[in-house]
Scaffold this active site. Structure first.
Site, PDB file in Angstrom:
ATOM      1  N   CYS A   1       0.430   0.388  10.406  1.00  0.00           N
ATOM      2  CA  CYS A   1       0.105  -0.675   9.454  1.00  0.00           C
ATOM      3  C   CYS A   1       1.327  -1.305   8.794  1.00  0.00           C
ATOM      4  CB  CYS A   1      -0.833  -0.123   8.378  1.00  0.00           C
ATOM      5  SG  CYS A   1      -1.426  -1.407   7.250  1.00  0.00           S
TER       6      CYS A   1
ATOM      7  N   CYS B   1     -19.200  -7.445   3.705  1.00  0.00           N
ATOM      8  CA  CYS B   1     -18.561  -6.179   4.053  1.00  0.00           C
ATOM      9  C   CYS B   1     -17.252  -6.064   3.284  1.00  0.00           C
ATOM     10  CB  CYS B   1     -18.297  -6.126   5.561  1.00  0.00           C
ATOM     11  SG  CYS B   1     -17.469  -4.616   6.127  1.00  0.00           S
TER      12      CYS B   1
ATOM     13  N   CYS C   1     -19.516   0.809   8.689  1.00  0.00           N
ATOM     14  CA  CYS C   1     -18.711   0.203   9.754  1.00  0.00           C
ATOM     15  C   CYS C   1     -17.523   1.134   9.966  1.00  0.00           C
ATOM     16  CB  CYS C   1     -18.251  -1.194   9.344  1.00  0.00           C
ATOM     17  SG  CYS C   1     -17.104  -1.985  10.499  1.00  0.00           S
TER      18      CYS C   1
ATOM     19  N   CYS D   1       0.287   4.945   6.967  1.00  0.00           N
ATOM     20  CA  CYS D   1      -0.327   4.750   8.279  1.00  0.00           C
ATOM     21  C   CYS D   1       0.704   4.133   9.228  1.00  0.00           C
ATOM     22  CB  CYS D   1      -1.549   3.849   8.169  1.00  0.00           C
ATOM     23  SG  CYS D   1      -2.731   4.375   6.896  1.00  0.00           S
TER      24      CYS D   1
ATOM     25  N   CYS E   1       0.833  -1.202   0.000  1.00  0.00           N
ATOM     26  CA  CYS E   1       0.000   0.000   0.000  1.00  0.00           C
ATOM     27  C   CYS E   1       0.868   1.254   0.000  1.00  0.00           C
ATOM     28  CB  CYS E   1      -0.918  -0.009   1.221  1.00  0.00           C
ATOM     29  SG  CYS E   1      -2.059   1.395   1.283  1.00  0.00           S
TER      30      CYS E   1
ATOM     31  N   ARG F   1     -17.816  -3.652  18.034  1.00  0.00           N
ATOM     32  CA  ARG F   1     -16.990  -4.831  17.758  1.00  0.00           C
ATOM     33  C   ARG F   1     -15.662  -4.773  18.496  1.00  0.00           C
ATOM     34  NH1 ARG F   1     -16.959  -5.224  12.164  1.00  0.00           N
ATOM     35  NH2 ARG F   1     -18.813  -6.513  12.378  1.00  0.00           N
TER      36      ARG F   1
ATOM     37  N   CYS G   1     -16.086 -10.247   5.765  1.00  0.00           N
ATOM     38  CA  CYS G   1     -15.467  -8.978   5.390  1.00  0.00           C
ATOM     39  C   CYS G   1     -14.254  -9.219   4.499  1.00  0.00           C
ATOM     40  CB  CYS G   1     -15.033  -8.215   6.637  1.00  0.00           C
ATOM     41  SG  CYS G   1     -16.371  -7.959   7.817  1.00  0.00           S
TER      42      CYS G   1
END
Length: 339
Positions: free
Chosen positions: A64, A133, A193, A61, A57, A265, A101
């Site tokens: 991550c 999802c 979400c 972040c 990616c 969650r 998901c």
């Protein structure tokens, strides 16, 4: 049961601060009371998360391990074949999950063949009778329409942290980018979400600010994931301290009170929690978890299905049924009453 706690979208920062900073056991008691007004306290929604495209990616972040700029042990994996994803979804359904998901490590969705394949995956999983999802990064309204038409039930796009602290964690996109995607999803009728991560180095004020943003949306997210930072070696936050479980409990309880109808969650971080600690999270209002094979929660370890089922049995909890199963149960009850 009569619902006594109203849904509000006009919370103030001061009100949420007062809730958040209550003595912990009093906070848990109030959250548990709200939880029982709006939800069956014996049920936990079982969701399975699969990384359909891993690593590489372009975002930065700080938490991550899938960011291309960090040197981690996470291997880059191209988009999985559709048949493989459907097989994982079928296994998840067989293991008791009601939501499946699919996550792709993209900065944003692009209108290309890969997105066409994701559309096919959504259709295939939807055909299995699961809530579908996706979390695919930033999304335009037109792309959201395509996903909705394919049968997408929910879109995950976490705020991660407060608007004020956001630049400390991510510089390649803005907090407003996150809000825009959530608005695009909401416009087309897909459920939202959205939650965040604690343990990033943020303050209590940042946590309260993030909850304020969620709780003052015109419609609360239907699902609010509360994550504890998973410290991935090679990322800027790898040396952060383990998130204290009582901090997770406090965050979950506050989320439950200010967003009473949402599924809250208990997400990343469970692998480092004991059954006792997870039990407190359920008591505080969590009623959804990610489960699955003991592989990964995206790229971090996650408890296995057998462990989770044993934990639920110990705590007197049971997996939440899919809506189609509830309808069938009602039909069977009706048939029996005619005999």
């Amino acid at each position: 049961m009569d619902k006594k706690t109203e849904i509000r979208n006009d919370w103030t920062k001061e009100e949420i601060e007062e809730i958040y900073h209550q003595p912990l056991l009093e906070l848990i008691y109030k959250a548990a009371t709200v939880h029982r007004e709006w939800h069956n306290p014996e049920e936990v929604q079982m969701s399975t998360l699969l990384s359909i495209k891993t690593g590489g990616c372009t975002e930065d972040c700080s938490y991550c391990g899938q960011a291309a700029r960090y040197h981690t042990n996470i291997k880059v994996q191209a988009l999985l074949p559709t048949e493989t994803v459907i097989a994982h979804a079928q296994k998840a359904k067989d293991n008791g999950s009601s939501r499946f998901c699919m996550a792709a490590a993209w900065r944003e969705v692009r209108n290309n063949r890969d997105f066409d394949r994701v559309i096919d995956m959504v259709k295939g999983v939807n055909d299995l009778g699961l809530e579908v999802c996706c979390t695919l990064g930033m999304l335009t309204e037109d792309q959201a329409i395509r996903l909705q038409e394919a049968g997408l039930y929910a879109y995950n796009h976490n705020l991660d942290t407060s608007e004020q602290y956001y630049e400390e964690i991510i510089s390649t996109r803005t907090f407003d980018n996150r809000i825009n995607t959530i608005n695009n999803v909401r416009k087309v009728g897909i459920t939202v979400c959205s939650g965040g991560i604690i343990g990033l180095g943020e303050s209590h004020k940042d946590r309260i600010s993030m909850l304020l943003t969620l709780a003052t949306m015109p419609k609360h997210p239907e699902s609010v994931p509360i994550n504890a930072l998973a410290r991935v070696a090679g990322t800027p936050l790898e040396n952060n301290e383990k998130t204290d479980t009582w901090e997770m409990v406090r965050m979950i309880a506050t989320a439950r009170i200010v967003m009473p109808s949402s599924m809250v969650r208990l997400s990343a971080g469970r692998i480092e929690m004991t059954e006792f600690e997870q039990g407190w999270c359920f008591m505080a209002g969590a009623n959804s978890i990610f489960t699955g094979e003991r592989e990964t929660l995206l790229v971090t370890p996650n408890p296995g299905v057998s462990e989770d089922m044993q934990m639920l049995q110990t705590l007197g909890l049971k997996p939440m049924k899919r809506e189609t199963e509830k309808v069938m149960d009602q039909f069977e009850t009706w048939k029996t009453s005619l005999v």
